[in-house]
Design an enzyme around this catalytic site. Structure first.
Site, PDB file in Angstrom:
ATOM      1  N   CYS A  64       0.870  -1.183   0.000  1.00 42.48           N
ATOM      2  CA  CYS A  64       0.000   0.000   0.000  1.00 42.48           C
ATOM      3  C   CYS A  64       0.906   1.231   0.000  1.00 42.48           C
ATOM      4  CB  CYS A  64      -0.945  -0.031   1.211  1.00 42.48           C
ATOM      5  SG  CYS A  64      -0.096   0.070   2.807  1.00 42.48           S
ATOM      6  N   TYR A  65       0.429   2.350   0.466  1.00 40.80           N
ATOM      7  CA  TYR A  65       1.236   3.578   0.480  1.00 40.80           C
ATOM      8  C   TYR A  65       2.371   3.518   1.505  1.00 40.80           C
ATOM      9  CZ  TYR A  65      -2.514   5.727  -2.231  1.00 40.80           C
ATOM     10  OH  TYR A  65      -3.430   6.010  -3.202  1.00 40.80           O
TER      11      TYR A  65
END
Length: 103
Positions: A64-65
């Site tokens: 993810c980020y």
């Protein structure tokens, strides 16, 4: 079945030694702007198809980020029968600082 957390360095070592699958759960626009090599963008619309078609014995890295949202997502994929699931610590934001990015 539970997931494990993995460092970016460990992902690199693992990818040098064996086949891995990388799924990126960031939004499609962020994914299109840059992602890890060979990563697949997974969202609520295509997750079911991915689960049906993917090799559940191949290690699965969830990205993810920043490495936070990937943890519940990794748990979800582990519950779907994937045998070796990892959440990558630091996420794509740390990966892109020192590693190749595809667009």
């Amino acid at each position: 079945m539970n997931f494990k957390r993995i460092s970016i360095d460990e992902v690199n070592r693992m990818s040098d030694q064996q086949t891995i699958n990388v799924i990126d759960i960031r939004d499609p626009q962020s994914f299109a702007a840059g992602h890890m090599p060979h990563a697949v963008n997974i969202n609520n619309q295509n997750a079911g198809d991915y689960i049906e078609s993917a090799d559940k014995q191949t290690p699965l890295i969830v990205v993810c980020y920043h490495g936070h949202s990937s943890q519940p997502a990794a748990q979800y994929f582990a519950a779907q029968g994937f045998e070796d699931v990892y959440s990558m610590d630091g996420g794509f934001e740390v990966w892109k600082l020192n590693h190749p990015v595809e667009v």
